[in-house]
Design an enzyme around this catalytic site. Structure first.
Site, PDB file in Angstrom:
ATOM      1  N   PHE A  70      42.951  -3.620  24.479  1.00 40.76           N
ATOM      2  CA  PHE A  70      43.631  -4.663  23.733  1.00 40.76           C
ATOM      3  C   PHE A  70      44.546  -5.518  24.603  1.00 40.76           C
ATOM      4  CE2 PHE A  70      43.431  -1.367  20.177  1.00 40.76           C
ATOM      5  CZ  PHE A  70      42.152  -1.781  19.822  1.00 40.76           C
ATOM      6  N   VAL A  73      47.575  -6.267  32.197  1.00 39.06           N
ATOM      7  CA  VAL A  73      48.792  -6.636  32.916  1.00 39.06           C
ATOM      8  C   VAL A  73      48.377  -7.445  34.138  1.00 39.06           C
ATOM      9  CG1 VAL A  73      50.862  -5.817  34.091  1.00 39.06           C
ATOM     10  CG2 VAL A  73      49.968  -4.562  32.126  1.00 39.06           C
ATOM     11  N   LYS A  88      52.368  -8.790  30.728  1.00 35.10           N
ATOM     12  CA  LYS A  88      51.522  -8.002  29.838  1.00 35.10           C
ATOM     13  C   LYS A  88      50.953  -8.941  28.782  1.00 35.10           C
ATOM     14  CE  LYS A  88      51.464  -3.810  27.004  1.00 35.10           C
ATOM     15  NZ  LYS A  88      52.278  -2.681  26.482  1.00 35.10           N
ATOM     16  N   ASP A 181      57.600   9.127  26.003  1.00 37.97           N
ATOM     17  CA  ASP A 181      56.396   9.145  26.836  1.00 37.97           C
ATOM     18  C   ASP A 181      56.779   9.153  28.309  1.00 37.97           C
ATOM     19  OD1 ASP A 181      53.699   9.255  27.344  1.00 37.97           O
ATOM     20  OD2 ASP A 181      53.378   7.097  27.185  1.00 37.97           O
TER      21      ASP A 181
END
Length: 752
Positions: A70, A73, A88, A181
């Site tokens: 989707f 960068v 991005k 994360d």
């Protein structure tokens, strides 16, 4: 002009029409772009882009450094200042409403973060179909790739990096933001090896007393309560991940690892890990404070900042919470430069005081980012330069100017921009500017052309940019025994080749999104938390099948790239009526043998088991569903002396102020080195193009052939020593083993 849509509550304005992205209303400055003297801006531009080169807003797109299904960068250069940034590019048409909501949350969170060790957001550009996030570019790549190339770190260097990580994460927690994360792939390095935390796609705001219930993160870094399906406050899951990161920095392997999710879950819930013989007692002690099974007994970052190990070598300069300085929006020098570019003082003041993430604010911030040749970078107390020259630095600041901050809090008297000196060495390249072209059409077209299936886009702004590409091999490897000599320490010899690397390397943890949260049954452990070879109750399996994610092998490899088991999960929301978590997945313990066992805190109480469902099967099936690699087509003309696809004004190699990542050096002229590299890569059967005068982008294997796909870059750089050049290899995609083999072959052919 592309139409702009509402992004999220805020005051953003787009870079072309100056319409407010956040509020959805047009600014009174709207017509000023078209009526402003374009000639003034062109004449005073520090850099500009030729018409035929793709661009987004005020940014000239250079190359792709990461991609997914989707988004991608892109490395880009700000036309007006010459600074490099990472953009991005997200295709909003491919996102469902839930994903869009998470995307807007990520943007909102990044806007509120201002820390020298967190990737900075400069500008937000939004069209009807595409969102562009202009961010800080970390040119030295990921900590993950650093460990792949150099092996484990000595504790002195690991401490310097870890201090920066702790400071940044504590800063986020102070703002009630949990990252969720944290892993080696999301820790980037700038040109001076300072940490930059990236990828806030799974971050969220938390309130103590109000539990979060989303399971997300990379399984080897995930806290045990996530495997158990328990709700959590937020900071404690980041603290567990920090313990895994520290272990990885010091040992070069993961504390909890395995061939499938079931093994991983068992290892994490047992809380056992091996302590290598070279790990100091103080380091082992701080690890025990992080890797505690019971989240209520896990340490806090305030306690960690006072720990003995983290302050060794920083006597009198104990790590303190970061104090965010006030933004310097009154820099007359920058304002004068911007006025010369064609901006008005009124719009500059309005954009800065309203904190609009538009082209005006981005230009101001980028002008304040120092080049490599001058100024401080990073904050006192956390910069890595202390590892190399402790007598010349204070609390880790790489410049002698940092002595004024000795024994003080980070950046207590310096502005934000002094802390975050830009890592771009490249100078401006004059060329005509064509601002009337559509500022976003090229970016959107490239996004559609190069979209790859089966991945969530990497948010990495690192130089290597390999996170978004699928690995060429699905093999999963576990950690080697860290006691073995095959785990190398980082070599100090800058002229050495990568031959000292082990045959199998680290596995990259990619990002996946799961629609359901894996449940888990609580483990049954001995009261003292120790393993009992004869009678320790095993954690019941969460599914009848194990779903192995790796072929059986007697030898396990260190953190190999491309493992699905080390991918980031994002589970759905757990409803309050649910009793707990189920199902899980586990990891085989990292090092298989070591003379010392680490301790863990009191085990979690055993819970009532409940029936398992097929959720684990769904989860594992999703992770093992691989899309065959489509080798990225390296377009462009063949490299010849008469047709070069770059700006001819760029005639000198990029200057590396800190050549810590260079393996090969030579006194040959850069042009001769490039010619030798073209011959060596051709002899290695690599398909190459030359996007820049001293950069080769290479592909090897793939396309159904017997050899796995390897995508890497080779760059000739200028070293600080006069007359000395370096050859820098960067892996973009593919396995570490294949990359190492190619680097060795090319290096031998160069005969440097």
């Amino acid at each position: 002009m592309s139409s702009r849509t509402v992004l999220a509550p805020g005051n953003d304005r787009n870079s072309d029409t100056h319409g407010t992205l956040g509020s959805g209303r047009s600014s009174d400055k709207g017509p000023s772009w078209s009526s402003r003297s374009l000639g003034a801006r062109c004449r005073n531009s520090i850099a500009s882009c030729p018409e035929e080169q793709p661009h987004v807003g005020n940014y000239r797109l250079l190359r792709t450094i990461g991609k997914g299904n989707f988004a991608k960068v892109k490395l880009a250069r700000h036309i007006l200042t010459g600074r490099e940034v990472a953009i991005k590019i997200i295709d909003k048409t491919q996102l469902n409403p839930s994903s869009l909501q998470k995307l807007f949350r990520e943007v909102r969170i990044m806007k509120g973060l201002n820390h020298p060790n967190i990737v900075k957001l400069f500008e937000v550009i939004e069209t009807e179909k595409t969102l562009y996030l202009v961010m800080e570019y970390a040119s030295a790549g990921e900590v993950f790739d650093y460990l792949v190339s150099h092996g484990r770190m000595k504790e002195k260097e690991a401490r310097a990096k870890f201090r920066q990580i702790v400071s940044a994460v504590h800063y986020c927690h102070q703002k009630n933001i949990v990252h969720r994360d944290l892993k080696a792939e999301n820790l980037l390095l700038d040109a001076e090896a300072n940490i930059k935390i990236a990828d806030f796609g799974f971050s969220n705001e938390f309130t103590l007393g109000s539990k979060l219930d989303t399971f997300c993160g990379s399984p080897p870094y995930a806290a045990p309560e996530l495997f158990q399906g328990k709700k959590y406050d937020g900071p404690e899951v980041d603290i567990w991940s920090l313990g895994v990161i520290l272990y990885t920095l010091v040992s070069g392997s993961l504390p909890f690892d395995g061939h499938n999710l079931k093994e991983l879950r068992e290892r994490v819930l047992r809380g056992k890990y091996r302590v290598p013989f070279y790990m100091s007692t103080d380091c082992e002690s701080i690890l025990r404070r992080f890797l505690v099974l019971n989240p209520a007994k896990r340490c806090t970052l305030e306690q960690i900042m006072k720990d003995k190990w983290i302050n060794i070598g920083y006597e009198g300069e104990e790590l303190k919470p970061y104090t965010e300085p006030e933004e310097d929006f009154g820099d007359t020098k920058r304002i004068e430069v911007m006025v010369g570019m064609g901006y008005t003082r009124e719009e500059i003041k309005e954009s800065l005081t309203s904190q609009k993430y538009n082209e005006v604010t981005a230009t101001y911030l980028l002008l304040g980012r120092k080049t490599e040749e001058g100024g401080d970078r990073g904050a006192p107390g956390l910069a890595l330069a202390r590892v190399r020259a402790p007598s010349d630095t204070t609390n880790g600041t790489s410049s002698s100017k940092g002595t004024s901050h000795s024994k003080g809090q980070r950046s207590s008297s310096s502005t934000y921009h002094r802390q975050r000196r830009h890592s771009d060495f490249c100078g401006p390249s004059p060329a005509p500017l064509h601002p009337k072209r559509s500022p976003t059409s090229t970016g959107e077209a490239e996004l559609k052309e190069e979209r790859l299936p089966g991945r969530k886009a990497s948010c990495s702004t690192a130089g290597s940019g390999s996170r978004g590409l699928p690995p060429s091999s699905p093999m999963v490897s576990s950690a080697h025994n860290p006691n073995k000599a095959e785990i190398p320490e980082r070599r100090k010899d800058s002229t050495s080749t990568p031959n000292n690397l082990p045959p199998s390397m680290m596995t990259r943890r990619n990002t996946y999104v799961c629609t359901e949260r894996p449940g888990a049954e609580r483990p049954s452990l001995l009261p003292n938390g120790k393993e009992n070879s004869s009678g320790t109750p095993r954690v019941p399996p969460a599914s009848p099948s194990s779903h192995s994610l790796a072929p059986p092998s007697g030898e396990r490899s260190r953190l190999a790239r491309g493992s699905t088991i080390r991918s980031t999960f994002h589970g759905g929301q757990v409803r309050d009526r649910r009793a707990g978590g189920g199902g899980g997945g586990g990891v085989q313990n990292g090092p298989p043998a070591s003379p010392t066992l680490a301790h863990e805190a009191a085990p979690l109480p055993a819970g009532r088991p409940r029936p398992t469902t097929n959720l684990f099967t769904k989860l594992t099936s999703k992770l093992t569903r691989r899309v065959a690699d489509e080798p990225e087509r390296i377009g462009g003309p063949e490299v010849t002396s008469c047709h070069l696809p770059w700006d001819q004004t760029e005639t000198a190699p990029r200057l590396l102020r800190f050549p810590w990542s260079v393996k090969l050096t030579s006194s040959r002229p850069p042009e001769a080195l490039m010619a030798a590299l073209r011959q060596a890569t051709a002899a290695a059967r690599c398909r190459c193009r030359q996007p820049q005068p001293f950069l080769l982008a290479c592909l090897h294997g793939g396309a159904g052939g017997p050899e796995p796909l390897s995508h890497f870059e080779v760059e000739v750089c200028q070293l600080p020593r006069p007359g000395l050049r370096g050859v820098l290899f960067r892996r973009v995609a593919g396995t570490a083993l294949a990359f190492r083999t190619l680097v060795t072959r090319i290096s031998n052919d160069l005969e440097l």
